[in-house]
Design a protein around this motif. Structure first.
Motif, PDB file in Angstrom:
ATOM      1  N   UNK A   4      -6.407   4.339   7.508  1.00 20.18           N
ATOM      2  CA  UNK A   4      -5.105   3.886   7.017  1.00 20.18           C
ATOM      3  C   UNK A   4      -5.157   2.377   6.924  1.00 20.18           C
ATOM      4  N   UNK A   5      -4.827   1.840   5.758  1.00 20.29           N
ATOM      5  CA  UNK A   5      -4.937   0.403   5.546  1.00 20.29           C
ATOM      6  C   UNK A   5      -3.601  -0.157   5.070  1.00 20.29           C
ATOM      7  N   UNK A   6      -3.006  -1.005   5.911  1.00 19.26           N
ATOM      8  CA  UNK A   6      -1.796  -1.706   5.506  1.00 19.26           C
ATOM      9  C   UNK A   6      -2.221  -2.927   4.699  1.00 19.26           C
ATOM     10  N   UNK A   7      -1.412  -3.287   3.731  1.00 17.05           N
ATOM     11  CA  UNK A   7      -1.785  -4.395   2.850  1.00 17.05           C
ATOM     12  C   UNK A   7      -2.970  -4.015   1.982  1.00 17.05           C
ATOM     13  N   UNK A  37       1.249  -0.334   0.997  1.00 18.90           N
ATOM     14  CA  UNK A  37       1.592  -1.663   0.482  1.00 18.90           C
ATOM     15  C   UNK A  37       3.001  -1.634  -0.094  1.00 18.90           C
ATOM     16  N   UNK A  38       3.549  -2.823  -0.334  1.00 19.57           N
ATOM     17  CA  UNK A  38       4.923  -2.939  -0.834  1.00 19.57           C
ATOM     18  C   UNK A  38       5.021  -2.993  -2.347  1.00 19.57           C
ATOM     19  N   UNK A  39       4.052  -3.573  -3.012  1.00 16.82           N
ATOM     20  CA  UNK A  39       4.125  -3.789  -4.461  1.00 16.82           C
ATOM     21  C   UNK A  39       3.601  -2.554  -5.198  1.00 16.82           C
ATOM     22  N   UNK A  40       4.476  -1.810  -5.878  1.00 22.82           N
ATOM     23  CA  UNK A  40       4.043  -0.567  -6.519  1.00 22.82           C
ATOM     24  C   UNK A  40       3.015  -0.764  -7.632  1.00 22.82           C
ATOM     25  N   UNK A  41       3.093  -1.854  -8.357  1.00 21.78           N
ATOM     26  CA  UNK A  41       2.145  -2.094  -9.450  1.00 21.78           C
ATOM     27  C   UNK A  41       0.743  -2.364  -8.889  1.00 21.78           C
ATOM     28  N   UNK A  42       0.664  -3.265  -7.918  1.00 21.73           N
ATOM     29  CA  UNK A  42      -0.625  -3.560  -7.288  1.00 21.73           C
ATOM     30  C   UNK A  42      -1.176  -2.335  -6.554  1.00 21.73           C
ATOM     31  N   UNK A  75      -7.952  10.028  -1.538  1.00 25.08           N
ATOM     32  CA  UNK A  75      -7.490   8.643  -1.552  1.00 25.08           C
ATOM     33  C   UNK A  75      -6.046   8.687  -2.030  1.00 25.08           C
ATOM     34  N   UNK A  76      -5.144   8.236  -1.169  1.00 26.77           N
ATOM     35  CA  UNK A  76      -3.720   8.326  -1.445  1.00 26.77           C
ATOM     36  C   UNK A  76      -3.076   6.957  -1.246  1.00 26.77           C
ATOM     37  N   UNK A  77      -1.857   6.826  -1.757  1.00 22.55           N
ATOM     38  CA  UNK A  77      -1.149   5.561  -1.626  1.00 22.55           C
ATOM     39  C   UNK A  77       0.321   5.834  -1.322  1.00 22.55           C
ATOM     40  N   UNK A  78       0.920   4.917  -0.549  1.00 26.85           N
ATOM     41  CA  UNK A  78       2.347   5.010  -0.251  1.00 26.85           C
ATOM     42  C   UNK A  78       2.947   3.616  -0.324  1.00 26.85           C
ATOM     43  N   UNK A  79       4.008   3.513  -1.115  1.00 20.04           N
ATOM     44  CA  UNK A  79       4.738   2.243  -1.201  1.00 20.04           C
ATOM     45  C   UNK A  79       5.635   2.162   0.028  1.00 20.04           C
ATOM     46  N   UNK A  80       5.313   1.244   0.898  1.00 15.47           N
ATOM     47  CA  UNK A  80       6.033   1.156   2.171  1.00 15.47           C
ATOM     48  C   UNK A  80       5.952  -0.256   2.729  1.00 15.47           C
ATOM     49  N   UNK A  81       7.006  -0.652   3.403  1.00 10.79           N
ATOM     50  CA  UNK A  81       7.041  -1.928   4.120  1.00 10.79           C
ATOM     51  C   UNK A  81       6.888  -1.576   5.596  1.00 10.79           C
ATOM     52  N   UNK A  82       5.714  -1.812   6.161  1.00 11.40           N
ATOM     53  CA  UNK A  82       5.454  -1.393   7.535  1.00 11.40           C
ATOM     54  C   UNK A  82       6.278  -2.162   8.563  1.00 11.40           C
ATOM     55  N   UNK A  83       6.938  -3.238   8.152  1.00 12.72           N
ATOM     56  CA  UNK A  83       7.805  -3.950   9.086  1.00 12.72           C
ATOM     57  C   UNK A  83       9.159  -3.254   9.239  1.00 12.72           C
ATOM     58  N   UNK A  84       9.454  -2.275   8.377  1.00 13.06           N
ATOM     59  CA  UNK A  84      10.693  -1.499   8.449  1.00 13.06           C
ATOM     60  C   UNK A  84      10.407  -0.201   9.209  1.00 13.06           C
ATOM     61  N   UNK A  85      10.297  -0.310  10.533  1.00 13.27           N
ATOM     62  CA  UNK A  85       9.882   0.821  11.362  1.00 13.27           C
ATOM     63  C   UNK A  85      10.744   2.069  11.209  1.00 13.27           C
TER      64      UNK A  85
END
Length: 80
Positions: A11-14, A38-43, A62-72
């Protein structure tokens, strides 16, 4: 860095840029299942495409989730 990870989850944040993306690519090449956060959906979509092309097999995910990990409080619902 131990690249002997086929079939394991990383799992990789950022994961959409910088060192996070570099790590995601490394583990995708090594055969790990990779979850990009990551937060930016385009990137994030671009990173998902890049890592998917580097994947090593049909069993790899390989999956992706648009998420702000600081918003617990929001994490559980964003990662389902």
């Amino acid at each position: 860095m131990n690249a002997a990870v086929p079939g394991k989850w990383v799992w990789i944040t950022g994961g959409s840029s910088g060192i996070g993306l570099a790590l995601a690519k490394h583990y995708a090449r090594a055969g790990a299942n990779v979850a990009l956060l990551a937060r930016d959906p385009v990137k994030l979509q671009a990173a998902l495409t890049e890592c998917s092309l580097l994947g090593s097999g049909s069993d790899q995910r390989i999956v992706a989730a648009e998420v702000d990990v600081s918003d617990l409080p929001a994490l559980p619902s964003r990662l389902e």
